[in-house]
Design a protein around this motif. Structure first.
Motif, PDB file in Angstrom:
ATOM      1  N   GLN A  28       0.829  -1.204   0.000  1.00  0.00           N
ATOM      2  CA  GLN A  28       0.000   0.000   0.000  1.00  0.00           C
ATOM      3  C   GLN A  28       0.869   1.261   0.000  1.00  0.00           C
ATOM      4  N   LEU A  29       1.961   1.224   0.738  1.00  0.00           N
ATOM      5  CA  LEU A  29       2.869   2.371   0.772  1.00  0.00           C
ATOM      6  C   LEU A  29       3.528   2.574  -0.592  1.00  0.00           C
ATOM      7  N   LEU A  30       3.927   1.488  -1.241  1.00  0.00           N
ATOM      8  CA  LEU A  30       4.501   1.601  -2.586  1.00  0.00           C
ATOM      9  C   LEU A  30       3.492   2.197  -3.561  1.00  0.00           C
ATOM     10  N   ALA A  31       2.236   1.795  -3.439  1.00  0.00           N
ATOM     11  CA  ALA A  31       1.201   2.364  -4.307  1.00  0.00           C
ATOM     12  C   ALA A  31       1.083   3.866  -4.065  1.00  0.00           C
ATOM     13  N   ARG A  32       1.167   4.286  -2.823  1.00  0.00           N
ATOM     14  CA  ARG A  32       1.050   5.716  -2.505  1.00  0.00           C
ATOM     15  C   ARG A  32       2.215   6.499  -3.097  1.00  0.00           C
ATOM     16  N   ILE A  33       3.448   6.040  -2.857  1.00  0.00           N
ATOM     17  CA  ILE A  33       4.601   6.833  -3.291  1.00  0.00           C
ATOM     18  C   ILE A  33       4.861   6.732  -4.790  1.00  0.00           C
ATOM     19  N   SER A  34       4.205   5.773  -5.467  1.00  0.00           N
ATOM     20  CA  SER A  34       4.394   5.686  -6.912  1.00  0.00           C
ATOM     21  C   SER A  34       3.386   6.538  -7.671  1.00  0.00           C
ATOM     22  N   ASP A  35       2.483   7.190  -6.969  1.00  0.00           N
ATOM     23  CA  ASP A  35       1.534   8.104  -7.593  1.00  0.00           C
ATOM     24  C   ASP A  35       2.292   9.256  -8.236  1.00  0.00           C
ATOM     25  N   LYS A  36       1.886   9.656  -9.438  1.00  0.00           N
ATOM     26  CA  LYS A  36       2.634  10.691 -10.160  1.00  0.00           C
ATOM     27  C   LYS A  36       2.656  12.010  -9.415  1.00  0.00           C
ATOM     28  N   TRP A  37       1.560  12.367  -8.749  1.00  0.00           N
ATOM     29  CA  TRP A  37       1.554  13.643  -8.034  1.00  0.00           C
ATOM     30  C   TRP A  37       2.480  13.606  -6.838  1.00  0.00           C
ATOM     31  N   VAL A  38       2.548  12.472  -6.153  1.00  0.00           N
ATOM     32  CA  VAL A  38       3.468  12.337  -5.017  1.00  0.00           C
ATOM     33  C   VAL A  38       4.894  12.543  -5.507  1.00  0.00           C
ATOM     34  N   GLY A  39       5.263  11.866  -6.573  1.00  0.00           N
ATOM     35  CA  GLY A  39       6.622  11.987  -7.102  1.00  0.00           C
ATOM     36  C   GLY A  39       6.972  13.403  -7.483  1.00  0.00           C
ATOM     37  N   LEU A  40       6.045  14.080  -8.155  1.00  0.00           N
ATOM     38  CA  LEU A  40       6.314  15.448  -8.590  1.00  0.00           C
ATOM     39  C   LEU A  40       6.348  16.428  -7.415  1.00  0.00           C
ATOM     40  N   ILE A  41       5.462  16.258  -6.455  1.00  0.00           N
ATOM     41  CA  ILE A  41       5.455  17.149  -5.283  1.00  0.00           C
ATOM     42  C   ILE A  41       6.718  16.961  -4.458  1.00  0.00           C
ATOM     43  N   MET A  53       8.159  24.925   0.209  1.00  0.00           N
ATOM     44  CA  MET A  53       7.462  25.741  -0.798  1.00  0.00           C
ATOM     45  C   MET A  53       6.083  26.109  -0.280  1.00  0.00           C
ATOM     46  N   ARG A  54       5.604  27.245  -0.765  1.00  0.00           N
ATOM     47  CA  ARG A  54       4.232  27.637  -0.480  1.00  0.00           C
ATOM     48  C   ARG A  54       3.297  26.807  -1.349  1.00  0.00           C
ATOM     49  N   TYR A  55       2.077  26.668  -0.867  1.00  0.00           N
ATOM     50  CA  TYR A  55       1.063  25.909  -1.607  1.00  0.00           C
ATOM     51  C   TYR A  55       0.919  26.454  -3.030  1.00  0.00           C
ATOM     52  N   SER A  56       0.791  27.762  -3.154  1.00  0.00           N
ATOM     53  CA  SER A  56       0.581  28.371  -4.481  1.00  0.00           C
ATOM     54  C   SER A  56       1.783  28.146  -5.396  1.00  0.00           C
ATOM     55  N   LYS A  61       4.412  25.262  -9.953  1.00  0.00           N
ATOM     56  CA  LYS A  61       5.565  24.438 -10.350  1.00  0.00           C
ATOM     57  C   LYS A  61       5.116  23.163 -11.065  1.00  0.00           C
ATOM     58  N   ILE A  62       3.932  22.666 -10.696  1.00  0.00           N
ATOM     59  CA  ILE A  62       3.454  21.379 -11.223  1.00  0.00           C
ATOM     60  C   ILE A  62       2.227  21.638 -12.098  1.00  0.00           C
ATOM     61  N   PRO A  63       2.439  21.926 -13.377  1.00  0.00           N
ATOM     62  CA  PRO A  63       1.296  22.189 -14.251  1.00  0.00           C
ATOM     63  C   PRO A  63       0.432  20.940 -14.392  1.00  0.00           C
ATOM     64  N   GLY A  64      -0.853  21.169 -14.424  1.00  0.00           N
ATOM     65  CA  GLY A  64      -1.767  20.045 -14.615  1.00  0.00           C
ATOM     66  C   GLY A  64      -2.357  19.515 -13.332  1.00  0.00           C
ATOM     67  N   VAL A  65      -1.759  19.811 -12.187  1.00  0.00           N
ATOM     68  CA  VAL A  65      -2.327  19.319 -10.937  1.00  0.00           C
ATOM     69  C   VAL A  65      -3.453  20.268 -10.522  1.00  0.00           C
ATOM     70  N   MET A  69      -6.426  17.813  -6.230  1.00  0.00           N
ATOM     71  CA  MET A  69      -5.404  16.760  -6.172  1.00  0.00           C
ATOM     72  C   MET A  69      -4.190  17.214  -5.379  1.00  0.00           C
ATOM     73  N   LEU A  70      -3.806  18.476  -5.534  1.00  0.00           N
ATOM     74  CA  LEU A  70      -2.672  18.995  -4.781  1.00  0.00           C
ATOM     75  C   LEU A  70      -2.969  18.938  -3.291  1.00  0.00           C
ATOM     76  N   THR A  71      -4.156  19.373  -2.905  1.00  0.00           N
ATOM     77  CA  THR A  71      -4.546  19.348  -1.492  1.00  0.00           C
ATOM     78  C   THR A  71      -4.603  17.923  -0.962  1.00  0.00           C
ATOM     79  N   GLN A  72      -5.246  17.020  -1.699  1.00  0.00           N
ATOM     80  CA  GLN A  72      -5.364  15.624  -1.253  1.00  0.00           C
ATOM     81  C   GLN A  72      -3.996  14.967  -1.117  1.00  0.00           C
TER      82      GLN A  72
END
Length: 136
Positions: A28-41, A53-56, A61-65, A69-72
């Motif tokens: 389950q942890l591997l599934a979480r950290i392999s998420d594309k948003w996790v990797g990019l954040i 970094m600030r939220y904004s 920095k991450i176009p498309g998020v 999704m960023l908050t979650q």
């Protein structure tokens, strides 16, 4: 109650965290950290000055998020102990995210994966084109 030998207990302990098993928490942890948003954040925070970094700024920095999704994703990273959230009561409110020690240790790995993808994309893309052209 049957007694277990030391060898049996060692074998059970060795299999306690087997990421190949669906119900294993490490899976389950591997599934979480392999998420594309996790990797990019995590990579964005690792590249930021002070790993913060600030939220904004993260959103820019991450176009498309999306904000949702960023908050979650940030909440899940905070829950897992990878990121800390600091709210500064200003107008407007300032929210900063920073990698924890645990998050920094993950960032080393995820940043390497990001760099690998950036370095090898052309090669992978050429293989995709060849594969698709072969009618596979």
């Amino acid at each position: 109650m049957a007694t277990r030998t030391a060898a049996t207990r060692r074998e059970e302990a060795r299999h306690a965290y087997d990421a190949f098993l669906k119900e294993c928490p490490t899976s389950q942890l591997l599934a979480r950290i392999s998420d594309k948003w996790v990797g990019l954040i995590v990579a964005a925070l690792a590249e930021a000055e002070d790993n913060s970094m600030r939220y904004s700024d993260l959103g820019r920095k991450i176009p498309g998020v999306s904000q949702k999704m960023l908050t979650q994703t940030l909440r899940s990273l905070e829950r897992d102990g990878l990121v800390t959230r600091t709210v500064t009561p200003t107008v407007p409110v300032r929210v900063d995210y920073r990698l924890t020690g645990l998050g920094s240790s993950l960032a080393c790995l995820l940043s390497s994966v990001k760099q690998w993808a950036e370095h090898h994309f052309d090669e992978v893309d050429a293989h995709r084109t060849a594969y698709d052209g072969a009618g596979a």
